[in-house]
Design a protein around this motif. Sequence first.
Motif, PDB file in Angstrom:
ATOM      1  N   GLU A 191      -4.989  33.407 -12.078  1.00 46.49           N
ATOM      2  CA  GLU A 191      -5.157  31.965 -11.864  1.00 46.49           C
ATOM      3  C   GLU A 191      -6.355  31.682 -10.960  1.00 46.49           C
ATOM      4  O   GLU A 191      -7.083  30.708 -11.166  1.00 46.49           O
ATOM      5  N   LYS A 192      -6.570  32.537  -9.966  1.00 49.21           N
ATOM      6  CA  LYS A 192      -7.730  32.366  -9.080  1.00 49.21           C
ATOM      7  C   LYS A 192      -9.033  32.538  -9.861  1.00 49.21           C
ATOM      8  O   LYS A 192     -10.013  31.823  -9.627  1.00 49.21           O
ATOM      9  N   GLY A 193      -9.027  33.485 -10.799  1.00 49.34           N
ATOM     10  CA  GLY A 193     -10.201  33.702 -11.645  1.00 49.34           C
ATOM     11  C   GLY A 193     -10.505  32.473 -12.494  1.00 49.34           C
ATOM     12  O   GLY A 193     -11.665  32.049 -12.616  1.00 49.34           O
ATOM     13  N   LYS A 194      -9.467  31.901 -13.082  1.00 50.62           N
ATOM     14  CA  LYS A 194      -9.642  30.684 -13.900  1.00 50.62           C
ATOM     15  C   LYS A 194     -10.124  29.517 -13.036  1.00 50.62           C
ATOM     16  O   LYS A 194     -10.953  28.715 -13.459  1.00 50.62           O
ATOM     17  N   LEU A 195      -9.579  29.427 -11.818  1.00 51.12           N
ATOM     18  CA  LEU A 195      -9.967  28.352 -10.905  1.00 51.12           C
ATOM     19  C   LEU A 195     -11.447  28.470 -10.530  1.00 51.12           C
ATOM     20  O   LEU A 195     -12.169  27.467 -10.520  1.00 51.12           O
ATOM     21  N   GLU A 196     -11.896  29.680 -10.245  1.00 51.76           N
ATOM     22  CA  GLU A 196     -13.308  29.898  -9.896  1.00 51.76           C
ATOM     23  C   GLU A 196     -14.226  29.496 -11.047  1.00 51.76           C
ATOM     24  O   GLU A 196     -15.277  28.880 -10.835  1.00 51.76           O
ATOM     25  N   ALA A 197     -13.814  29.818 -12.289  1.00 56.30           N
ATOM     26  CA  ALA A 197     -14.613  29.460 -13.469  1.00 56.30           C
ATOM     27  C   ALA A 197     -14.688  27.941 -13.621  1.00 56.30           C
ATOM     28  O   ALA A 197     -15.763  27.398 -13.940  1.00 56.30           O
ATOM     29  N   GLN A 198     -13.557  27.258 -13.390  1.00 58.26           N
ATOM     30  CA  GLN A 198     -13.553  25.796 -13.513  1.00 58.26           C
ATOM     31  C   GLN A 198     -14.370  25.131 -12.411  1.00 58.26           C
ATOM     32  O   GLN A 198     -15.053  24.133 -12.659  1.00 58.26           O
ATOM     33  N   GLU A 199     -14.311  25.680 -11.212  1.00 57.08           N
ATOM     34  CA  GLU A 199     -15.095  25.108 -10.106  1.00 57.08           C
ATOM     35  C   GLU A 199     -16.596  25.315 -10.347  1.00 57.08           C
ATOM     36  O   GLU A 199     -17.406  24.458  -9.984  1.00 57.08           O
ATOM     37  N   LYS A 200     -16.945  26.431 -10.974  1.00 56.02           N
ATOM     38  CA  LYS A 200     -18.351  26.674 -11.337  1.00 56.02           C
ATOM     39  C   LYS A 200     -18.798  25.656 -12.379  1.00 56.02           C
ATOM     40  O   LYS A 200     -19.904  25.093 -12.299  1.00 56.02           O
ATOM     41  N   GLU A 201     -17.929  25.415 -13.364  1.00 59.06           N
ATOM     42  CA  GLU A 201     -18.212  24.411 -14.409  1.00 59.06           C
ATOM     43  C   GLU A 201     -18.375  23.026 -13.787  1.00 59.06           C
ATOM     44  O   GLU A 201     -19.244  22.239 -14.182  1.00 59.06           O
ATOM     45  N   LYS A 202     -17.542  22.733 -12.793  1.00 56.46           N
ATOM     46  CA  LYS A 202     -17.606  21.440 -12.113  1.00 56.46           C
ATOM     47  C   LYS A 202     -18.937  21.284 -11.364  1.00 56.46           C
ATOM     48  O   LYS A 202     -19.561  20.221 -11.408  1.00 56.46           O
ATOM     49  N   ARG A 203     -19.375  22.358 -10.684  1.00 61.59           N
ATOM     50  CA  ARG A 203     -20.658  22.305  -9.962  1.00 61.59           C
ATOM     51  C   ARG A 203     -21.819  22.043 -10.913  1.00 61.59           C
ATOM     52  O   ARG A 203     -22.745  21.282 -10.599  1.00 61.59           O
ATOM     53  N   THR A 204     -21.776  22.667 -12.095  1.00 64.58           N
ATOM     54  CA  THR A 204     -22.820  22.460 -13.112  1.00 64.58           C
ATOM     55  C   THR A 204     -22.825  21.013 -13.582  1.00 64.58           C
ATOM     56  O   THR A 204     -23.888  20.396 -13.736  1.00 64.58           O
ATOM     57  N   LEU A 205     -21.628  20.465 -13.800  1.00 63.81           N
ATOM     58  CA  LEU A 205     -21.492  19.091 -14.267  1.00 63.81           C
ATOM     59  C   LEU A 205     -22.008  18.110 -13.216  1.00 63.81           C
ATOM     60  O   LEU A 205     -22.712  17.145 -13.537  1.00 63.81           O
ATOM     61  N   ILE A 206     -21.691  18.359 -11.935  1.00 61.43           N
ATOM     62  CA  ILE A 206     -22.170  17.505 -10.846  1.00 61.43           C
ATOM     63  C   ILE A 206     -23.689  17.563 -10.746  1.00 61.43           C
ATOM     64  O   ILE A 206     -24.359  16.527 -10.557  1.00 61.43           O
TER      65      ILE A 206
END
Length: 430
Positions: A191-206
């Motif tokens: 779950e931590k791995g998935k969370l890190e991937a989503q937070e990276k995606e969020k940074r790209t989107l921002i």
Amino acid sequence: MSRILILLFLLCTCASPLLAQSNKLIKELENKRGDLQKQIAETETLLKSTKKTVGSQLNGLAALTGQIEERKRYILSINRDMEAIEQELSSLNRQLTTLRRQLKEKRQKYAASVRYLYKNRSVEEKLMFIFSAENLAQTYRRLRYVREYATYQRLQGEEIQKKQQQIAAKQAELKQVKQAKESLLKEREAEKGKLEAQEKEKRTLIANLQKKQRGLQNEISRKRREANQLNARIDRLIAEEIEKARKRAEEEARREAAARRKSEGTKSGSSGSKSKAAPLERFNMSKADRELSGTFVSNRGKLPMPITGPYLITSHYGQYSVEGLRGVKLDNKGIDIQGKPGAQARAIFDGKVAAVFKLNGLFNILVRHGAYISVYCNLSSASVKTGDTVKTRQSLGTVFSDASDGGRTVLHFQLRKEKEKLNPEGWLER
């Protein structure tokens, strides 16, 4: 051989209730996480591919942020379960230490009794001990002593077997809880791995949105204008509904006062005396509305989500800044809940439809629950009309799906106590 089979049977039957204790704990923790797990899996399907328009990217950011919050909530749940399992492991280890100490003590006592019997092992020695008594009473006491000592030795042996069985069961229980802990650790890491991937995606989107500052401000201004227009209409309708409720309460008070005067007049006529009429009481709500309000309040934190199927809360109540975007501030009078296309808006509690109105081509519904009013906005169709009585979880209409934005389906939901705006999340069950 038969004694070994009996021992194995006793071991299995004794182990079952002990194992059941940890099984119950593990099962309870799994059930609690199960709902969150299901929610996470279903909401992943709500995340849309990022489009190039600012509006779509802003919506995508809201959905992704909601998903990240859900995953963080799930990881917190895993952490709490890990603490519970650690406590269970500590308890089991303490119990195992106690059982081993008790087994050691029983073995020592048993060894002492065996040594004693070995020294006095022959039948002749036992008979001599019995018959060398000075009188009949002493003979009886010695006979009883020999019998009781033999029984004591047998019971000691059985107690040792029982303790061994308990230790074996406790070791099995300990192993099972350790396996549950290892499984939970793996799940947390995943779950931590998935969370890190989503937070990276969020940074790209921002980062993409930051490059479009002008378009972003225009989009925020447009959303704010639409929200102000909607809230002004809701405020006006709620003010009208409060006035209607006040008039109903006054009419009820008049009827009750008239009934009292009639009753008192009948009594005074029979006694020949006159009595003053009681003053008219002022109420903002009728008796039925007051009762419904009380029932509504007693269900705080247990009200169902106002949308069917999987959901994400993409915008929370109140004023807040969008993380990573300078100067982007939002003010939400309710919450925004994203669902799947075809999702239905549903009543959170029994009540009466106070208003159904259309704004910018979309339906909006107000449902009164005594002093409380729930508001359902952004519907493509309405399945109720003003004045209808509705039940908890009854469908009110279909939530609008935006075909130009990948079918994004968002219900805007508000909760009021008369004119006071409330944060719905504290009232809904999650």
